[in-house]
Enzyme design. Structure first.
Site, PDB file in Angstrom:
ATOM      1  N   HIS A   1      17.203 -22.041 -18.662  1.00 40.62           N
ATOM      2  CA  HIS A   1      17.380 -22.721 -19.848  1.00 40.62           C
ATOM      3  C   HIS A   1      16.223 -22.704 -20.827  1.00 40.62           C
ATOM      4  O   HIS A   1      16.400 -22.639 -21.863  1.00 40.62           O
ATOM      5  CB  HIS A   1      17.705 -24.247 -19.509  1.00 40.62           C
ATOM      6  CG  HIS A   1      19.039 -24.588 -18.981  1.00 40.62           C
ATOM      7  ND1 HIS A   1      19.562 -25.656 -18.097  1.00 40.62           N
ATOM      8  CD2 HIS A   1      20.232 -23.893 -19.218  1.00 40.62           C
ATOM      9  CE1 HIS A   1      20.737 -25.724 -18.178  1.00 40.62           C
ATOM     10  NE2 HIS A   1      21.083 -24.742 -18.745  1.00 40.62           N
TER      11      HIS A   1
ATOM     12  N   GLU B   1      31.236  -3.428 -14.274  1.00 40.55           N
ATOM     13  CA  GLU B   1      30.037  -3.998 -13.761  1.00 40.55           C
ATOM     14  C   GLU B   1      29.534  -3.848 -12.319  1.00 40.55           C
ATOM     15  O   GLU B   1      28.672  -4.124 -11.938  1.00 40.55           O
ATOM     16  CB  GLU B   1      30.064  -5.437 -14.158  1.00 40.55           C
ATOM     17  CG  GLU B   1      31.126  -6.194 -13.523  1.00 40.55           C
ATOM     18  CD  GLU B   1      31.227  -7.836 -14.158  1.00 40.55           C
ATOM     19  OE1 GLU B   1      30.388  -8.386 -14.732  1.00 40.55           O
ATOM     20  OE2 GLU B   1      32.412  -8.235 -14.235  1.00 40.55           O
TER      21      GLU B   1
ATOM     22  N   ASN C   1      24.275  -6.251 -17.583  1.00 45.85           N
ATOM     23  CA  ASN C   1      23.475  -6.852 -16.966  1.00 45.85           C
ATOM     24  C   ASN C   1      23.802  -6.822 -15.414  1.00 45.85           C
ATOM     25  O   ASN C   1      23.072  -6.578 -14.711  1.00 45.85           O
ATOM     26  CB  ASN C   1      23.720  -8.394 -17.471  1.00 45.85           C
ATOM     27  CG  ASN C   1      23.418  -8.727 -18.907  1.00 45.85           C
ATOM     28  OD1 ASN C   1      22.792  -7.738 -19.474  1.00 45.85           O
ATOM     29  ND2 ASN C   1      23.683  -9.807 -19.218  1.00 45.85           N
ATOM     30  N   ASP C   2      25.180  -7.044 -15.062  1.00 47.59           N
ATOM     31  CA  ASP C   2      25.129  -6.658 -13.667  1.00 47.59           C
ATOM     32  C   ASP C   2      25.460  -5.691 -13.215  1.00 47.59           C
ATOM     33  O   ASP C   2      24.903  -5.241 -11.903  1.00 47.59           O
ATOM     34  CB  ASP C   2      26.729  -7.425 -13.195  1.00 47.59           C
ATOM     35  CG  ASP C   2      26.652  -9.140 -13.120  1.00 47.59           C
ATOM     36  OD1 ASP C   2      25.569  -9.365 -12.683  1.00 47.59           O
ATOM     37  OD2 ASP C   2      27.610  -9.902 -13.051  1.00 47.59           O
TER      38      ASP C   2
ATOM     39  N   ARG D   1      17.872  -9.433 -11.449  1.00 43.29           N
ATOM     40  CA  ARG D   1      17.502  -9.766 -12.725  1.00 43.29           C
ATOM     41  C   ARG D   1      16.644 -11.006 -12.567  1.00 43.29           C
ATOM     42  O   ARG D   1      15.784 -11.233 -13.630  1.00 43.29           O
ATOM     43  CB  ARG D   1      18.257  -9.740 -13.736  1.00 43.29           C
ATOM     44  CG  ARG D   1      18.923  -8.463 -13.994  1.00 43.29           C
ATOM     45  CD  ARG D   1      20.171  -8.521 -15.320  1.00 43.29           C
ATOM     46  NE  ARG D   1      21.136  -9.533 -14.914  1.00 43.29           N
ATOM     47  CZ  ARG D   1      21.061 -10.576 -15.592  1.00 43.29           C
ATOM     48  NH1 ARG D   1      20.442 -10.563 -16.849  1.00 43.29           N
ATOM     49  NH2 ARG D   1      22.131 -11.393 -15.607  1.00 43.29           N
TER      50      ARG D   1
ATOM     51  N   CYS E   1      28.944  -5.243 -23.271  1.00 40.90           N
ATOM     52  CA  CYS E   1      28.558  -6.480 -23.921  1.00 40.90           C
ATOM     53  C   CYS E   1      27.407  -7.177 -23.190  1.00 40.90           C
ATOM     54  O   CYS E   1      27.236  -8.377 -23.104  1.00 40.90           O
ATOM     55  CB  CYS E   1      30.039  -7.204 -23.413  1.00 40.90           C
ATOM     56  SG  CYS E   1      30.203  -7.378 -21.799  1.00 40.90           S
TER      57      CYS E   1
END
Length: 989
Positions: A590, A837, A860-861, A871, A908
């Site tokens: 966060h 992914e 990302n994945d 990550r 993305c």
């Protein structure tokens, strides 16, 4: 550890008495070359001290420490006495397991044998065995222990009837991995039995993998047509009917204690303690076990000795259990029982004493806690997450162990918020909260103090919410405010208050326990949310102890800290804080999210060395590349200043042209669209120049409701985004939840690795009705507007076909209904695609491409799966770089397969907004870049600076490199070479 082999077993022995049996055992060790004849005296001496009878007809004679000189080699001999031998303590022994050990290895085999003791009929089977294999099978057969712990107990469930409680209990067992779906079905078909005092029992053997007991209590007692309901217990029976009996006995202890009517008001820990047989009047003391290998042989011996000493000194021997509920309550003076608990480092030991003298009880408990804290004869290190007191403002623990980075060095980190900043640093340490652990003022007084402190903290958070910049910050801070209102936290603290702890100690104990439970869920996202719990916990401690918050410099600075809570980010003065550097944390925390929302350049996970940097040292923070330059040289600083100036100019220019399409110098167009986590942000994305939405994370709709959202709710939510897009395309990723992102109303079994488990399309296909409702809502909301349905976590063609079949069926039903009502078909603009992914999807893209309209690469994945690097890993996350040539090669394969069959490809993941990666992705043939709304103007501007020939050369150079570091270095060199013909080149800082 000692082990048993076929040749170690001697069958059909006979002995006149226990001494004869012991002599035969010694002879067997001597004959096997394990010991000298002198070891016999050690066996006899050990029996003189105390009996080695273990239970279930088993004795384990072994020598004394003085007899170890007679041991030639560690070994075991097992002698079977079918007729039995009367042991000197009056027990009958059928199996003698004799051990020659040169250290404490006999305790390891003792621990493994304790599993045998809980099985009925073991002594008879050992006595009647006719082969060594039968003996070994009996001793080595894995026993699945019955399950009753914090994961199977649920208190204060908001149920309206008995069936809801039954389902909740059954789901709890399934989520714990003890039962399957068949058990849930059986629960609904079985009539519960009333045990008395409002306690109901329902049980089944169907689809049970581990005997277990769940107990669920309602928020308040329910008066139903069945009668009063204070609790419902679900019992998963084992096949032979033996292991679950202890669970039933524990349930019946509630009736014996007469606590049935009070069950709805008990917390989970209190109910679990009652189930485990702990008296409601017992005095308790908790302590975290810090020994590296848990309660193995040596520390267990020390703990048992401490318990026996307490018995001699204070007249009371404490009992022991694990806070998690595993293993039940045992005597702390029983070595076999203590070993049988299997306590691991980081678990909480709970000692209890129930003597008549309260002072003696407390003294005994204090002695046990002191022994555990001292390490039980071993050197111990504190847990990384065990911080009941934060570091003092002037303390610099990292500098004592880790040297500060050298001047003009670059520290690798994880880019968390893009941008670059130069400023002197200020290293912030959390304040030290000083307080007494115990209070003589009484539980009620301390409870009032705690309630007042929580209320003040909530008011502080509300003030921060009112001043928050942006919806994301307000939303996260509001969540913090809700955390402070969690009745479970206050209830857990209240238990500690009743035990005499101060408000501060009780509160932090509750916070720490809840945070550690969150971290133990083996999920990066959830683990990082534990930092939120500690953040709100520290806020309350600050109120209770009247501890002032650290005071930041009045001048511009880079904030450096170990970790930072969201409320700390919310207090940042963006006019003075130029950048943020944390030693811990991940890009999905966060704190990182809020830093991005404020536009503060930030890096996280930089390691402990940054905490040793002296205040006032100049830093360069590069939030895009994920690096920190410490006390830079004049030339490095000049390059950074030039880059920052250029970046500011580019930002201004990019904003002015944000509505123009992203077209390269030679006329090649790339769509630049937005990643959205909420439909409410679609309008803002359009204002920033988005040409559509390339990723709508639809799980926000499901996470915002206490039960699965219905068709109308979903249709309205998706329609909000489509309305704001005003005809621009929307790519909606279907529900992507699972073991790593659970839904409260969709219970799932615990998984060792949820990132490789039941999630994404795999999970959705187990509940096709949920997926069908979502698809129907998306198509209904879109009507004739462009909608793109994208399935996450697809590994191959079979999963795509299963999901696409649902889409085709729903679309046919909607089209038929529309034509019947309006007399003409609806011209829908629908495309179906998958996220790439998982590496297998990229490798088999050629077989998937003919059956999709598009691919969207989730870098990302894809990066973490390809490189096998989480990550969020504190040490390795900086190496999880999407520009690694292996990842780029998979993207290249995906684009080639898609274009060969007329499909388009988007990216993305975070790589799509990486300044160095944009040219490479365009050069690889990517058709769409989907980025955060804030990044849209800059990404569009970056595309306009390229020409396709240049981009393809960047892609060719990148694919030829061996590592991601080499890729970035080669790209920098290539850009530098083109500097004359293509202005706007930024040197690496």
């Amino acid at each position: 550890m000692l082990s048993l082999a076929h040749e170690d077993v001697l069958l059909a022995a006979h002995a006149n008495d226990w001494r004869d049996a012991l002599n035969q055992a010694a002879d067997a060790l001597v004959a096997g070359g394990r010991a000298t004849p002198a070891y016999r005296e050690g066996l006899l001496a050990r029996e003189a001290q105390s009996s080695t009878y273990l239970g279930q007809g088993i004795a384990i004679p072994h020598g004394t420490p003085d007899s170890r000189e007679a041991v030639l080699a560690t070994g075991v001999r097992v002698l079977q006495f079918p007729q039995g031998v009367e042991w000197h303590d009056g027990n009958r022994v059928f199996l003698v397991v004799t051990i020659a050990a040169q250290s404490d290895e006999h305790l390891d085999i003792l621990r493994s044998l304790t599993r045998v003791l809980d099985r009925e009929g073991v002594s008879e089977r050992l006595a009647s065995a006719t082969t060594a294999e039968q003996i070994l099978a009996e001793l080595g057969r894995e026993v699945i222990p019955p399950r009753l712990d914090a994961d199977t107990v649920l208190c204060g469930f908001p149920a309206r009837d008995r069936d809801e409680l039954v389902l909740a209990g059954a789901a709890r067992l399934r989520q714990a991995g003890c039962v399957g779906d068949g058990f849930l079905t059986a629960m609904l078909q079985t009539e519960p039995n009333a045990l008395g005092q409002g306690i109901w029992l329902v049980q089944s053997r169907q689809d049970v993998s581990q005997p277990a007991l769940s107990v669920v209590t309602p928020e308040k007692a329910l008066d139903t047509r069945h009668g009063r309901i204070n609790a419902v217990a679900c019992l998963a029976l084992d096949a032979d009917g033996g292991q679950h009996r202890v669970l039933l006995e524990r349930l019946l202890t509630l009736l014996e204690d007469g606590v049935g009517e009070r069950l709805p008001g008990l917390s989970t820990s209190a109910l679990l303690a009652r189930l485990l047989g702990e008296s409601s009047t017992a005095q308790l003391a908790s302590v975290t076990l810090l020994n590296a290998h848990g309660l193995h042989a040596r520390p267990a011996k020390q703990l048992v000795q401490a318990a026996r000493d307490a018995g001699e000194s204070f007249g009371i021997i404490p009992s022991l259990r694990l806070e998690q509920g595993e293993g039940g309550i045992v005597s702390a003076a029983s070595l076999t029982k203590v070993l049988g608990l299997g306590a691991r480092r980081g678990q909480t030991l709970v000692f209890s004493a129930n003597g008549e003298d309260a002072r003696a009880n407390q003294a005994a408990l204090d002695a046990m806690v002191a022994a555990v804290k001292a390490g039980l004869g071993e050197s111990v290190e504190p847990l990384m997450d065990q911080r009941p007191e934060a570091s003092a403002p002037d303390a610099q623990p990292a500098s004592d162990k880790v040297a500060a980075p050298e001047a003009d060095s670059v520290v690798p980190a994880v880019g968390a918020s893009p941008g670059m900043a130069i400023a002197p640093c200020w290293v912030m340490y959390q304040p030290r909260f000083l307080y007494e652990a115990r209070s003589d003022a009484g539980a009620e007084h301390e409870a009032q103090r705690l309630a007042s402190g929580i209320q003040t903290a909530r008011e502080q958070l509300q003030e921060l919410v009112n001043r928050a910049e942006g919806a994301e910050m307000a939303e996260i801070l509001s969540m913090h405010e809700e955390m402070l209102g969690d009745p479970e936290l206050f209830a857990a603290a209240r238990e500690s208050l009743e035990e005499g702890h101060s408000a501060e100690a009780a509160w932090w104990s509750a916070i720490d326990s809840a945070a550690r439970a969150q971290e133990n869920l083996a999920d990066r996202l959830l683990a990082e949310r534990a930092a939120d719990l500690r953040d709100v916990g520290r806020r309350v401690l600050g109120v209770l102890t009247d501890t002032p918050l650290p005071s930041a410099p009045e001048t511009p600075h880079v904030l450096v800290t170990e970790d930072i809570g969201p409320s700390d980010v919310a207090r940042l003065d963006t006019s003075r804080v130029r950048g943020l550097v944390t030693a811990l944390g991940g890009a999905t925390s966060h704190s990182a999210i809020l830093a991005r929302s404020l536009g503060i350049p930030a890096v996280v996970g930089a390691g402990p060395s940054v905490l040793a940097i002296a205040d006032g040292s100049e830093l360069i923070v590069d939030g895009e590349r994920g690096r920190v330059s410490v006390m830079p040289s004049a030339s490095r600083r000049a390059r950074a200043e030039e880059a920052i100036a250029g970046h500011e100019q580019r930002q201004a220019a990019a904003w002015e042209t944000r509505m123009a399409p992203a077209i390269t110098r030679d006329g090649h167009q790339v769509e630049v669209v937005a990643n959205l986590g909420n439909t409410a942000h679609a309008g803002d994305a359009v204002e920033r120049g988005a040409e559509g939405v390339g990723l709508l994370r639809t799980e926000f709709v499901f996470m915002a409701h206490p039960q699965a959202p219905d068709l109308a709710t979903q249709t309205a939510q998706y329609g909000e985004a489509l309305d704001a897009l005003d005809g621009r395309p929307l790519v909606a990723r279907t529900l992507d939840v699972g073991g790593d992102k659970p839904l409260p109303y969709w219970p799932l079994p615990r998984e060792d690795n949820p990132f490789l488990g039941l999630r994404g399309i795999r999970l959705a296909l187990t509940r096709p009705e949920v997926l069908e409702t979502q698809v129907r809502a998306l198509l209904m909301a879109a009507g004739s507007r462009p909608i793109r349905l994208m399935f996450p976590m697809v590994k191959d063609l079979a999963e795509l076909r299963a999901a696409r079949a649902i889409v085709e069926r729903v679309r046919s039903e909607l089209d038929a209904a529309h034509e019947a009502e309006h007399g003409q078909p609806l011209m829908r603009d629908v495309q179906v695609g998958v996220m790439i992914e998982i590496p297998s999807a990229a490798l088999t893209a050629a077989s998937i491409a003919p059956e999709v309209d598009f691919f969207s690469v989730g870098t990302n994945d894809l990066t973490q799966y390809t490189l096998a690097i989480d990550r969020g890993h504190a040490t390795l996350s900086a190496q999880a770089d999407g520009l690694h040539p292996a990842v780029l090669r998979l993207i290249e394969m995906t684009v080639a397969a898609a274009h060969a069959h007329g499909a388009w490809v988007g990216v993305c993941g975070e790589l799509a907004s990486d300044d160095q990666a944009v040219g490479v992705l365009v050069g690889l043939g990517v058709d769409e870049l989907s980025v955060s709304s804030r990044q849209i103007p800059l990404v569009k501007a970056r595309v306009r600076e390229l020409d396709l020939t240049m981009a393809r050369e960047q892609a060719r150079v990148a694919l030829a490199q061996p590592t991601s570091e080499d890729v970035r270095s080669a790209l920098d060199s290539l850009i530098e070479q083109n500097a004359q013909s293509h202005p706007r080149q930024e040197e690496q800082v």
